[in-house]
Scaffold this active site. Structure first.
Site, PDB file in Angstrom:
ATOM      1  N   HIS A   1      -6.402  -3.665   3.117  1.00 21.88           N
ATOM      2  CA  HIS A   1      -5.833  -3.431   4.458  1.00 21.88           C
ATOM      3  C   HIS A   1      -6.826  -3.857   5.537  1.00 21.88           C
ATOM      4  CE1 HIS A   1      -3.798  -0.209   1.981  1.00 21.88           C
ATOM      5  NE2 HIS A   1      -2.743  -0.765   2.554  1.00 21.88           N
TER       6      HIS A   1
ATOM      7  N   SER B   1      -5.431  -1.674  -4.609  1.00 20.11           N
ATOM      8  CA  SER B   1      -4.184  -0.947  -4.401  1.00 20.11           C
ATOM      9  C   SER B   1      -4.531   0.504  -4.103  1.00 20.11           C
ATOM     10  CB  SER B   1      -3.321  -1.015  -5.667  1.00 20.11           C
ATOM     11  OG  SER B   1      -2.323  -0.011  -5.618  1.00 20.11           O
ATOM     12  N   SER B   2      -3.727   1.129  -3.264  1.00 20.61           N
ATOM     13  CA  SER B   2      -3.952   2.551  -2.970  1.00 20.61           C
ATOM     14  C   SER B   2      -3.752   3.395  -4.227  1.00 20.61           C
ATOM     15  CB  SER B   2      -2.986   3.017  -1.881  1.00 20.61           C
ATOM     16  OG  SER B   2      -3.149   2.211  -0.741  1.00 20.61           O
TER      17      SER B   2
END
Ligand code: PAF
Length: 282
Positions: A35, A186-187
């Protein structure tokens, strides 16, 4: 950096900015370097005169599985710090009640690209994504928006939505950001058990080997099979899909003169990981 918790606060911040380049990075929070990369790209695209807007909203409507929604990490303080350091001007952080009317009755359904890959195993997921992203686009009215290519299908569907609904925004796809061992950020990675975290880079290794084989002329099915057997050999891993599709239509067949996409979804214990790589003939 400003934080807007309501639609009115967001509109009030943006009203004097109209006419400038407004670059938008929507997120669901639990921010990581992937992000942060999108936000830095947004800052450089917007330039000093432009505006960078991000949203942090864990959109319940796009979860087809209540357990996945409940387990989704939420780290609002750390998220705001990442936004601040990446040069975001305003973060929109609504609650579900702010975002949706209790009796909402609109649906946003894309019915071609959404029928395959993740759309086939997560019914309603992309309708939820399209609904929230179209609402966010209406609120922010960005000139540009940036999405990661890890969610390749999401990006393709949003491009279709923007095209078919004449939404005046330019979409940009950003390359996948990976750990040093190749695992796509990835979260959900923080939820991997140690043995699954250790095995997960095998996804990227098998995709890269497959891309090299495809470039060298191997047949589509044997390339696909090579990934299936690499992932099937890992203990505790359940493949959801391994597919090679046309990179634009997301359907088969693939043509040698167009870009193809090798896309994977697999369960590592309780965590579903996705990854992909673009394929071209050398
Ligand atoms: O990719 C995501 O994080 C989400 O699907 C998005 C685009 C922010 C919509 O909720």
């Amino acid at each position: 950096m400003q934080t807007a918790y309501t639609k009115d606060e967001l509109r009030a911040f943006l009203a004097p900015m109209r006419g400038r380049r407004i670059v938008f990075v929507p997120t669901m929070g639990a921010l990581h370097e992937g992000h942060a990369t999108l936000m830095r790209q947004a800052r450089s695209l917007a330039g000093e005169q432009g505006v960078v807007v991000s949203s942090i909203f864990l959109n319940p409507v796009q979860f087809d599985n209540a357990g996945d929604l409940a387990a989704y990490p939420q780290t609002p303080e750390a998220d705001l710090e990442i936004c601040r350091t990446c040069g975001v001007d305003v973060v929109f952080m609504p609650t579900p009640d702010v975002m949706y009317c209790a009796d909402r009755s609109m649906v946003m359904e894309e019915n071609h690209l959404s029928t395959v890959l993740c759309g086939a195993s997560r019914p309603g997921h992309f309708a939820g994504v399209c609904l929230v992203v179209s609402k966010l686009f209406n609120l922010v009215q960005p000139t540009d928006a940036i999405f990661g290519k890890k969610d390749y299908q999401q990006l393709a569907i949003l491009r279709r939505m923007v095209r078919d609904l004449d939404i005046p925004v330019q979409l940009h796809g950003a390359e996948i950001v990976r750990e040093a061992d190749g695992l796509a950020l990835s979260s959900r990675n923080v939820r991997l058990l140690p043995q699954h975290r250790a095995a997960a880079p095998q996804i990227c290794r098998s995709l890269r080997a497959a891309a090299a084989a495809y470039a060298a002329g191997s047949a589509v099915e044997s390339v696909r099979e090579s990934v299936v057997s690499a992932l099937s050999a890992i203990d505790g891993v359940r493949i959801d899909y391994v597919e090679i599709v046309d990179a634009e239509t997301l359907h088969t067949p693939v043509c040698d003169n167009r870009m193809a996409l090798l896309a994977v979804a697999a369960w590592f214990g309780e965590v579903r990981l996705i990854d992909n790589i673009e394929l071209v003939r050398a």
